[in-house]
Design an enzyme around this catalytic site. Structure first.
Site, PDB file in Angstrom:
ATOM      1  N   ILE A 221       0.828  -1.202   0.000  1.00 27.86           N
ATOM      2  CA  ILE A 221       0.000   0.000   0.000  1.00 27.86           C
ATOM      3  C   ILE A 221       0.861   1.250   0.000  1.00 27.86           C
ATOM      4  O   ILE A 221       0.518   2.264  -0.625  1.00 27.86           O
ATOM      5  CB  ILE A 221      -0.983  -0.005   1.196  1.00 27.86           C
TER       6      ILE A 221
ATOM      7  N   SER B 257      11.717   0.462   6.941  1.00 26.27           N
ATOM      8  CA  SER B 257      11.342  -0.837   6.385  1.00 26.27           C
ATOM      9  C   SER B 257      12.233  -1.909   6.970  1.00 26.27           C
ATOM     10  O   SER B 257      13.465  -1.769   6.977  1.00 26.27           O
ATOM     11  CB  SER B 257      11.486  -0.811   4.860  1.00 26.27           C
ATOM     12  N   ARG B 258      11.636  -2.963   7.453  1.00 21.69           N
ATOM     13  CA  ARG B 258      12.430  -4.073   7.986  1.00 21.69           C
ATOM     14  C   ARG B 258      13.194  -4.802   6.887  1.00 21.69           C
ATOM     15  O   ARG B 258      14.237  -5.392   7.121  1.00 21.69           O
ATOM     16  CB  ARG B 258      11.521  -5.046   8.738  1.00 21.69           C
TER      17      ARG B 258
ATOM     18  N   LYS C  33      -5.627   2.848   7.392  1.00 21.86           N
ATOM     19  CA  LYS C  33      -6.780   2.199   8.013  1.00 21.86           C
ATOM     20  C   LYS C  33      -6.473   0.724   8.278  1.00 21.86           C
ATOM     21  O   LYS C  33      -5.667   0.136   7.542  1.00 21.86           O
ATOM     22  CB  LYS C  33      -8.028   2.345   7.130  1.00 21.86           C
TER      23      LYS C  33
ATOM     24  N   ASP D 193     -10.604  -6.512   7.599  1.00 26.12           N
ATOM     25  CA  ASP D 193      -9.641  -5.584   7.000  1.00 26.12           C
ATOM     26  C   ASP D 193     -10.234  -4.931   5.750  1.00 26.12           C
ATOM     27  O   ASP D 193     -10.229  -3.706   5.633  1.00 26.12           O
ATOM     28  CB  ASP D 193      -8.325  -6.295   6.685  1.00 26.12           C
TER      29      ASP D 193
END
Length: 311
Positions: A13, A35-36, A91, A169
């Site tokens: 996203i 970011s991992r 969201k 979701d």
């Protein structure tokens, strides 16, 4: 003033919606990513987490957009607000009502803007539908949100864990539209959830609301084209239908003209307004409906869910 913004979390996203929307809005400049995996936007520095970002770039960040899974958003947002940053939440804004209420209080205490963004509320039909329904009495509401979880959330294990929301979701997108357009509050009267035997969150859900004939059906096992519609009938026999997640609008069977879909650019336009005004905008209603459904739910175990055959 250009708002220097960082993306916290860099999944699909963030890549597909947030990056191009930020690039297209002259109010914003993307200056960092966390970011991992180490993946980032072209030319933008990447950090392991918000703490590392703030340590490396003191005074160089004005705002963050948090695009992580919902179960970790509260802690990140709290740290960002305490650091004096404006916060945009993907969201659903948090995993619980207590968490979002805490963030609202923190934002007020810190004097920082907080925006719980619901991208479906920025669909091109929402304002028109709300105007059509203003002052009316709704007799019937039917929400149908069916899609294939393998297509839209392939391999995303977090959605099946506590705090991952499961079929809610996508279902919360429908609820966010409904709460934005209906002239009355949605009150959950009953909920039936179907949970795979090997998962913690529902794969399907049916809700009944207070009212003459108000209901919602969410299902992640759907095959073929997605079905994402909201149908409303009023006591004056007006029929309003929003289709394709709010991209199309029919009034008494006749197509209503709508603008092209631009949900995320609209979110960032709104966030720029809030930052400039030093204000917050947090709609809790969609999350409240999901929480109420989970409190009232009857739960049925269904066949285990696996991503691929033989798994």
């Amino acid at each position: 003033m250009t708002i220097r913004i960082a993306l916290i979390g860099f999944g699909k996203i963030a890549r597909d919606q947030h990056v191009p929307s930020i690039a297209a809005d002259p109010h914003f400049e993307l200056v960092a990513v966390t970011s991992r995996s180490g993946e980032t936007a072209d030319g933008v520095p990447c950090f392991a987490d918000l703490g590392a970002l703030l340590a490396a770039m003191p005074g160089q960040i004005d705002a963050v957009a948090i695009c992580t899974p919902p179960d970790v958003r509260h802690a990140i947002a709290a740290d960002a607000l305490d650091a004096g940053l404006a916060v945009l939440l993907e969201k659903p804004p948090t995993a619980t009502l207590g968490e979002i209420e805490d963030l609202v209080q923190r934002a007020a205490a810190c004097g920082q803007p907080l925006h719980a963004s619901w991208h479906s509320q920025h669909a091109p039909t929402v304002r028109a539908a709300a105007a059509l329904l203003r002052g009316t009495v709704v007799r019937r509401l039917r929400i149908t949100w069916r899609e294939d979880v393998r297509k839209w959330h392939s391999g995303q294990e977090w959605i099946w864990e506590p705090g991952g929301f499961g079929v809610f979701d996508p279902g919360i997108n429908a609820l966010s539209i409904a709460t934005a357009i209906l002239p009355e509050r949605l009150i959950v009267r009953a909920a039936d959830l179907q949970l795979p035997g090997n998962r913690q969150t529902p794969i399907a859900a049916d809700l009944t609301f207070a009212g003459e004939d108000f209901s919602a059906a969410f299902d992640w096992r759907h095959q073929g084209d997605e079905e994402r519609t909201i149908e409303i009938e009023t006591t004056t026999n007006r029929h309003i239908k929003l289709g394709d997640s709010g991209a199309s609008l029919f009034v008494d069977g006749i197509a209503h003209p709508v603008e092209p879909r631009a949900e995320y650019p609209s979110i960032y336009a709104r966030f720029a307004e809030l930052v400039a005004a030093g204000q917050s905008d947090v709609d809790v209603e969609p999350l409240r409906i999901v929480a109420d459904a989970l409190l009232l739910a009857r739960r049925t175990m269904v066949e285990p869910f696996v991503w691929t055959a033989g798994e």
